[in-house]
Design an enzyme around this catalytic site. Structure first.
Site, PDB file in Angstrom:
ATOM      1  N   ASP A  48     -39.594 136.698  68.996  1.00 51.44           N
ATOM      2  CA  ASP A  48     -40.566 137.495  67.761  1.00 51.44           C
ATOM      3  C   ASP A  48     -41.942 136.803  68.231  1.00 51.44           C
ATOM      4  O   ASP A  48     -42.460 138.339  68.202  1.00 51.44           O
ATOM      5  CB  ASP A  48     -40.487 137.328  66.047  1.00 51.44           C
TER       6      ASP A  48
HETATM    7  C1  BGC Z   1     -43.214 133.313  63.389  1.00 53.57           C
HETATM    8  C2  BGC Z   1     -41.200 133.552  64.377  1.00 53.57           C
HETATM    9  C3  BGC Z   1     -41.461 134.431  63.375  1.00 53.57           C
HETATM   10  C4  BGC Z   1     -42.043 135.647  63.007  1.00 53.57           C
HETATM   11  C5  BGC Z   1     -41.114 136.823  62.073  1.00 53.57           C
HETATM   12  C6  BGC Z   1     -43.558 134.624  63.454  1.00 53.57           C
HETATM   13  O1  BGC Z   1     -45.398 133.944  62.935  1.00 53.57           O
HETATM   14  O2  BGC Z   1     -43.526 132.985  64.402  1.00 53.57           O
HETATM   15  O3  BGC Z   1     -40.887 132.222  64.304  1.00 53.57           O
HETATM   16  O4  BGC Z   1     -39.595 134.870  63.808  1.00 53.57           O
HETATM   17  O5  BGC Z   1     -43.121 135.270  62.504  1.00 53.57           O
HETATM   18  O6  BGC Z   1     -41.813 137.906  61.548  1.00 53.57           O
HETATM   19  C1  NOJ Z   2     -37.809 133.583  63.544  1.00 53.29           C
HETATM   20  C2  NOJ Z   2     -36.959 134.444  63.134  1.00 53.29           C
HETATM   21  O1  NOJ Z   2     -36.175 134.126  61.933  1.00 53.29           O
HETATM   22  C3  NOJ Z   2     -35.807 134.676  64.478  1.00 53.29           C
HETATM   23  O2  NOJ Z   2     -35.584 135.916  64.135  1.00 53.29           O
HETATM   24  C4  NOJ Z   2     -35.964 134.748  65.627  1.00 53.29           C
HETATM   25  O3  NOJ Z   2     -35.391 134.793  66.700  1.00 53.29           O
HETATM   26  C5  NOJ Z   2     -36.928 133.069  65.957  1.00 53.29           C
HETATM   27  N1  NOJ Z   2     -37.924 132.810  64.200  1.00 53.29           N
HETATM   28  C6  NOJ Z   2     -38.479 133.412  67.572  1.00 53.29           C
HETATM   29  O4  NOJ Z   2     -39.273 133.948  66.875  1.00 53.29           O
END
Ligand code: BGC
Ligand code: NOJ
Length: 820
Positions: A488
């Protein structure tokens, strides 16, 4: 080397032996509609279905001291005036024999002080929208004891976000009703709500309070409520301000005497046209709910419900039980990892002590992956979940990034245009089909974007998901990344410069060519799955097309995704390589190394093997495999959120536990059992229990992240419970190391074991039959299965065909010498 408790494997409990754990160590109550989070000191809150919109009790995150607000009891000794909390918080008075037993769907917290023992069992009876607190108080003194028992919780005014912000309104809306020993929380019931909460006690009351200020006294906290200190409730009836529920029970216990006091907290709905009693009045009709409340206040009923809960979990976990030479693998597979998978299934990423319950609903990508970890335990619920998810898919084949569990509608609230999203649906449906063989799901009519009239067979949804990728290819023939892919935080089109702007919802700059090698690998995997589905369920022509598409994508990855010693990660907005030796930082990323091997890319020409060697050299640390190296040290506009994190945290070179099992699987595919198990154990929570002081999160569940080698505190975990790590780790150990893998044609038994294992045993439920599997590795053998005997008859290959429902199948597999 510090532990804070121990595993009780037989009871399937983790026993915490001191209350001051490094962080609150939590558990979940409920697994259907009613849920609660409970910490080892009884902190936490409850909600009905949606952690934001139907929050029953209030909780303040990020509080100091931490984790205050929960399901509290206080004991007060009439003779000395002394009072304490048997769960330590909120009074934090010293206790003897403190222990918290977190079990499957229940928590028991007990302690002793001044000769008084108190043990409380918290659980949600199966099928109910309520929780029971069963407290047993025992007097171990030489003489009688006169005690007061107070309960205390704070009601949330339903919408947890509004509750935490809209004080000008909320301080005037709170309403309650006290009837006997039942406290009803009725805020907004008079107007548009047809639901309310109740908090009841099994004993006659000496008093009660429902207004927080009256119970606590001005400028006091939960550690020193005036009512408890004085041993006298105020009898307050809340109107506005902060409604709470507190019962006061007086207990006279003889020497050696024990008493049970039960509390029931729950959620109830009335039909919209039968809300009031008498009709036309504004008094809540409690006639439907009272019998339910009375039922669970009876100890025998509560006991029966508790036994039912335990049975249900035994049954659920019975889908897979193993005995391997490694206790950490056994414990996680048999109990905790499976349990965590059910929790992620229920809650996605909504409510934990790191997810506030007001933000992220059910993630599309997340929920599909979670399904990989629970489909064997709850196939019917998996089916329903798949149809719900598919119904939020957009006509373009793309997907909303999340949906709300109450409405089941998709939403863009936390971003959109993550181009990997739709492909996960294919993986999840494939897993469901392999587990159940239930091809009828493919014909199930499912709408797009929940729009009536847009229904099309689920199968078409899967095809559109593939089409979505193929419609969006970049100059290297690789999929355009959109806002981001699985990672993400790799925001290649966001160029966010505004302080505080969410990277996730930031606008995408048009005109770029950012491509993702990760999506390419995921596509190859998914297209292969869709082809196999087509072949299996009567669409061979489409299948050939998908095989072709997978082959082409595979070729694009080999041509443009290979960096020389590992797979590249992506191309940025301008077409520059990311995750390449030519970069200054972020030269190698873990995700494509795992996914490519899983998709079969580079497996035959040994590039995958080279990539895994690079992972071992550059990314593997004693605390797990970090996401990338070298960590980004400064913010890079063209890469986005990933470079916003300090080095070693989260996506910026943290051990992002979700990705580690991909490498485990890749190693198993390539036949490296030693490395596969080694990596598996590096992040296995039980294996890390011995360093709980470093790891700090719960030793019984996976956390999303463990701080990487670039962080000041490598090895420290964060964001426990709600993470894709749960499903993928269970898949990695059970399906790839132990090799018990459902396929369309049956149950494959194809382990890839470490050299020093002489075998293992497993019981697996599969399509209604039970498979008792014994794997024996010949001395010194490191290979794959060379002989498979099913019910006494030798079988070619490693796939055991499905047996009749109800049958028990004996499977014996022998691992012979290496044959490759
Ligand atoms: C986090 C990710 C997450 C995303 C979801 C980010 O701030 O680092 O792990 O998947 O938010 O919205
Ligand atoms: C947490 C999110 O829930 C997941 O969808 C994502 O793939 C990982 N972070 C990596 O960014």
């Amino acid at each position: 080397m510090t532990r804070f408790g121990h595993f009780d494997d037989r009871a399937r409990e983790y026993v915490i032996e001191r209350p001051d754990t490094p962080l609150p160590w939590i558990n979940y109550l409920g697994s259907e509609e009613y849920f609660g989070i409970i910490s080892n000191t009884a902190g936490g809150y409850s909600f009905y279905r949606d952690a934001r919109l139907r929050r029953l009790t209030r909780y303040r995150y990020n509080n100091a001291p931490s984790d205050v607000g929960g399901r509290y009891l206080y004991l007060r000794d009439a003779a000395s005036g002394e009072f304490w909390s048997p769960s330590w918080q909120p009074t934090r008075r010293e206790l003897e024999d403190y222990r918290c037993r977190h079990g499957l769907g229940y928590t028991v917290i007990g302690s002793r002080r001044a000769g008084i023992e108190a043990e409380t069992t918290y659980f949600v009876p199966p099928g109910q929208t309520l929780e029971v607190w069963r407290a047993r108080i025992t007097n171990h003194r030489d003489g009688p004891a006169a005690l007061s028992l107070f309960s205390a919780l704070e009601f949330c005014l339903w919408d947890a976000w509004d509750d935490a912000t809209n004080f000008q309104r909320n301080f005037s809306t709170g309403e309650v009703l006290v009837e006997g020993s039942v406290i009803y929380h009725l805020t907004e019931y008079r107007e548009r709500r047809d639901h309310f909460a109740f908090f009841a006690c099994s004993e006659p009351l000496a008093g009660f309070d429902t207004q927080r200020e009256a119970f606590l006294g001005p400028y006091r906290g939960w550690d020193r409520p005036r009512a408890v200190e004085e041993g006298r409730s105020a009898g307050s009836v809340a109107h506005g301000w902060a409604p709470i529920g507190s019962h006061h029970v007086e207990l006279a216990l003889d020497r050696g005497e024990s008493r049970e006091v039960l509390f029931v907290l729950g959620y109830a709905e009335n039909p919209p046209d039968a809300k009031f009693d008498p009709p036309g009045s504004t008094t809540v009709d409690t006639r439907r709910v009272r019998p339910v409340i009375e039922r669970f206040l009876r100890p025998a009923e509560a006991d029966a419900a508790f036994a039912g809960l335990r049975e249900r979990w035994s049954e659920t976990l019975g889908a897979l039980q193993v005995v391997t030479p490694n206790e950490h693998a056994n414990r996680m597979v048999n109990v905790w990892n499976a349990y965590q998978c059910m929790v992620t299934f229920n809650l996605s990423r909504s409510a934990s002590f790191f997810e506030s319950g007001v933000g992220r609903g059910m993630g599309f990508r997340d929920s599909n992956q979670d399904l990989l970890g629970f489909v064997h335990m709850a196939p019917a619920r998996a089916r329903e979940r798949l149809l719900d998810l598919a119904a939020t898919q957009l006509p373009s084949g793309g997907a909303y990034h999340q949906y709300q569990p109450l409405t089941k509608r998709g939403s863009d609230a936390i971003g959109s245009g993550f181009n990997d999203d739709p492909l996960w649906l294919i993986l999840a449906v494939a897993a469901y089909l392999k587990e159940t063989g239930d091809g009828t799901i493919l014909a199930e009519p499912v709408p797009y974007d929940n729009a009536l009239g847009s229904e099309a067979p689920l199968d078409e949804h899967l095809q559109r998901a593939v089409g979505y990728t193929l419609d969006r290819l970049g100059p290297h023939g690789l999929p355009l990344i959109g806002h981001a892919d699985w990672n993400d935080c790799l925001n290649l089109n966001a160029f966010s410069e505004a302080p505080g702007e969410s990277f996730q919802t930031a606008h995408n700059r048009e005109g770029g060519v950012a491509e993702s090698v990760f999506i390419a690998a995921l596509f190859t995997l998914a297209a292969g799955e869709l082809a196999a589905i087509g072949e299996r369920f009567g669409r061979p022509r489409d299948a050939a097309g998908y095989r072709d598409a997978a082959r082409q994508m595979d070729a694009s990855v080999r041509a443009h995704g290979w960096d020389g010693a590992w797979f590249r990660r992506a191309y940025d907005h301008f077409g520059n390589a990311i995750g390449s030796a030519e970069n200054e930082e972020g030269q190698i990323y873990v995700e494509p190394q795992g996914l490519c091997a899983m998709a079969g890319i580079g497996v035959d020409d040994r590039t995958a093997e080279r990539a895994l060697a690079s992972v071992a050299e550059r990314l593997a640390t004693p605390h797990g495999i970090v996401l990338l190296q070298p960590a980004y040290t400064r913010y890079r506009l063209e890469l986005g959120e990933i470079t916003s994190y300090p080095p070693g945290y989260k996506e910026n070179a943290g051990v992002f536990c979700h990705t580690n099992p991909w490498i485990v699987i890749a190693e198993a595919i390539l036949g490296n059992g030693d490395r596969a198990l080694d990596y598996y154990l590096r992040i296995n929570p039980s294996a890390r229990e011995a360093i709980s002081d470093v790891h700090r999160c719960e030793p019984y569940v996976y956390a999303q992240m463990i701080a990487g080698r670039d962080a000041p505190d490598p090895g420290e975990a964060k964001n426990s419970w709600l993470t894709g790590s749960a499903a993928w780790n269970l898949v990695a150990i059970s399906q790839w190391i132990l090799g018990i893998r459902p396929e369309h044609d049956g149950l494959r038994v194809d382990p890839c074991l470490p050299a020093d294992w002489d075998g293992f045993e497993a019981t697996r439920r599969f399509r209604g039959a039970t498979y008792r599997i014994r794997v024996r590795a010949q001395a010194g053998a490191r290979g794959r299965v060379t002989r498979l005997v099913v019910d006494g008859r030798p079988l070619e290959g490693t796939v055991v065909p499905p047996a009749a429902a109800g049958a028990t199948v004996e499977v014996e597999a022998t691992i012979g010498p290496h044959y490759s």
